[in-house]
Design an enzyme around this catalytic site. Sequence first.
Site, PDB file in Angstrom:
ATOM      1  N   THR A 112      11.928  -2.264  -8.396  1.00 41.61           N
ATOM      2  CA  THR A 112      13.197  -2.731  -8.962  1.00 41.61           C
ATOM      3  C   THR A 112      14.269  -2.876  -7.883  1.00 41.61           C
ATOM      4  O   THR A 112      15.039  -3.844  -7.879  1.00 41.61           O
ATOM      5  CB  THR A 112      13.678  -1.761 -10.054  1.00 41.61           C
ATOM      6  OG1 THR A 112      12.719  -1.748 -11.124  1.00 41.61           O
ATOM      7  CG2 THR A 112      15.036  -2.173 -10.601  1.00 41.61           C
ATOM      8  N   SER A 151      11.808 -10.143 -14.976  1.00 37.29           N
ATOM      9  CA  SER A 151      11.771  -8.691 -14.848  1.00 37.29           C
ATOM     10  C   SER A 151      11.183  -8.392 -13.467  1.00 37.29           C
ATOM     11  O   SER A 151      10.440  -9.204 -12.907  1.00 37.29           O
ATOM     12  CB  SER A 151      10.879  -8.077 -15.932  1.00 37.29           C
ATOM     13  OG  SER A 151      10.549  -6.735 -15.619  1.00 37.29           O
ATOM     14  N   THR A 152      11.523  -7.240 -12.933  1.00 41.11           N
ATOM     15  CA  THR A 152      10.858  -6.807 -11.702  1.00 41.11           C
ATOM     16  C   THR A 152       9.348  -6.811 -11.893  1.00 41.11           C
ATOM     17  O   THR A 152       8.588  -7.093 -10.953  1.00 41.11           O
ATOM     18  CB  THR A 152      11.324  -5.391 -11.310  1.00 41.11           C
ATOM     19  OG1 THR A 152      12.715  -5.426 -11.010  1.00 41.11           O
ATOM     20  CG2 THR A 152      10.558  -4.865 -10.103  1.00 41.11           C
ATOM     21  N   ASN A 153       8.904  -6.534 -13.114  1.00 38.00           N
ATOM     22  CA  ASN A 153       7.483  -6.347 -13.377  1.00 38.00           C
ATOM     23  C   ASN A 153       6.659  -7.624 -13.302  1.00 38.00           C
ATOM     24  O   ASN A 153       5.426  -7.561 -13.231  1.00 38.00           O
ATOM     25  CB  ASN A 153       7.286  -5.688 -14.743  1.00 38.00           C
ATOM     26  CG  ASN A 153       7.991  -4.356 -14.830  1.00 38.00           C
ATOM     27  OD1 ASN A 153       8.424  -3.815 -13.816  1.00 38.00           O
ATOM     28  ND2 ASN A 153       8.116  -3.814 -16.033  1.00 38.00           N
ATOM     29  N   THR A 198     -31.108  -0.502  21.188  1.00 38.27           N
ATOM     30  CA  THR A 198     -31.057  -0.004  19.815  1.00 38.27           C
ATOM     31  C   THR A 198     -31.056   1.513  19.868  1.00 38.27           C
ATOM     32  O   THR A 198     -31.802   2.110  20.654  1.00 38.27           O
ATOM     33  CB  THR A 198     -32.253  -0.512  18.984  1.00 38.27           C
ATOM     34  OG1 THR A 198     -33.466  -0.086  19.593  1.00 38.27           O
ATOM     35  CG2 THR A 198     -32.242  -2.029  18.887  1.00 38.27           C
ATOM     36  N   SER A 329      -4.782   8.014  34.236  1.00 37.48           N
ATOM     37  CA  SER A 329      -4.711   9.464  34.262  1.00 37.48           C
ATOM     38  C   SER A 329      -3.547   9.932  35.122  1.00 37.48           C
ATOM     39  O   SER A 329      -3.200   9.287  36.115  1.00 37.48           O
ATOM     40  CB  SER A 329      -6.016  10.064  34.801  1.00 37.48           C
ATOM     41  OG  SER A 329      -5.914  11.465  34.948  1.00 37.48           O
TER      42      SER A 329
END
Length: 478
Positions: A112, A151-153, A198, A329
């Site tokens: 909202t 609506s926000t919805n 593999t 490093s």
Amino acid sequence: MTANARRHELDPQVRIEQDLIGPKEVPADAYFGVQTVRAIENFSISGVPINHYPHLIRALAMVKMACARANFDVGKLSPEILAGIEKACEDLIEGKLHEHFVLDVLQGGAGTSTNMNANEVIANRALEHMGHTKGEYRFCDPHDHVNKSQSTNDVYPSALHLALLLGNTDLMGEFRLLINSFRAKADEFSDIVKMGRTQLQDAVPMTLGQEFLGWANSLEDELDALQFVEQVLYEVNLGGTAIGTGLNAPRGYAAKCVEHLAVISKKPIHLARNLVEATQDTQAFVLYSATLKSLAIKLSKICNDLRLLSSGPRTGINEINLPALQPGSTIMPGKVNPVMPEVVNMVCFRVIGNDLTVTMGAEAGQLQLNVMEPVIAACLLESQTLFMNAARSLRTFCIDGITANRDVCQRYIEQSVGVVTALNPLLGYEKATVLAAEAMRTGKGIVQLVREQQLLTEEQIQHVLDPSAMTGRSSHRE
């Protein structure tokens, strides 16, 4: 005259606006209004404002423009107000005034506050286009005009669908460039024969180009999935208003909204078949998030491979060199780390974590609405942004600058017992196994042992044990 009103007269840097809670000071130059100010105070959570994701603001503006045009079509908005709202939305779509969308991405209220931030900015900018000043809402009101029939919805999830579509276009663009870089390296390294592995053990020969091409194809599969999953984002609940019943929306308004939004966004947006269901459902976000997670898994695996193949330089695999970007490093001189694949790994971990949050947010929906959509939005928009930045950085700072150690690859081929696999059809598995064991015990090469034991003619050796032929490529001798 109230105390606040008297203070306003004395302080031109603020204006007074009123809402359900009461009067509130708003910065005079702000395009947002009273409800945004309250939300700023209430939600200081992540420190990430919604303007960090410009596609969301553009999508909100597109939705508001579509709604205004639909309201005009059904006779609920005057031409003057429509023109003002359209111009304000055009400003936002062009990237203007985004600095006034200052709310935290994490907020209660199911979005909202974000919807009201948009309503207020659009209203105040529309007022200026109409020749009025900020706050003169009788001429263009955030609720009665900008948010009319909405609506926000239905606005917020529809805008999020569109924002993700806009972002997905950019995301796929960056990954296509990354894929092109992998393909370029595949061509560059097409003649370098190396050992395939593999379970981290020597397997059979391949080319370095084949390895890079495999990565490119793997990412292409993910782009196909991202393109396909867009279908679930095209469907919106715009016009359903509060719970999908369309309360306060005129007849025909929803269909017109979606028609306008498709034209404005240039996306094939269409109306959900059941707006009640669509208002409470967040499955589209779950599916899109899962696709991002799949991409994260693939990309992270590739970065793992890059780090392994560049390990060393003296005591690792060292078949490729990644660009040296920075000292690695504070204690070990000369050390350079694979920092770009590392950071992309981290991005992938974050995206995978975001997917879990989206999953939990979708599960937390109750009855006719899911109030967790803001955290879903925050996660998905962040994942898109992280991926775009990661793909660009990996391409420009890593992949484009990779070089191959041809001599290392050749030495591994000569020393490996993996080429013995090619002898199975001629000698049988058991005899080939004995040869492999003897090579491991004596340190001799497979070719050397075959010659010593006169197991094959020289012609057979040249044909069968040619590493280049074992990669599936034509032998240079043919």
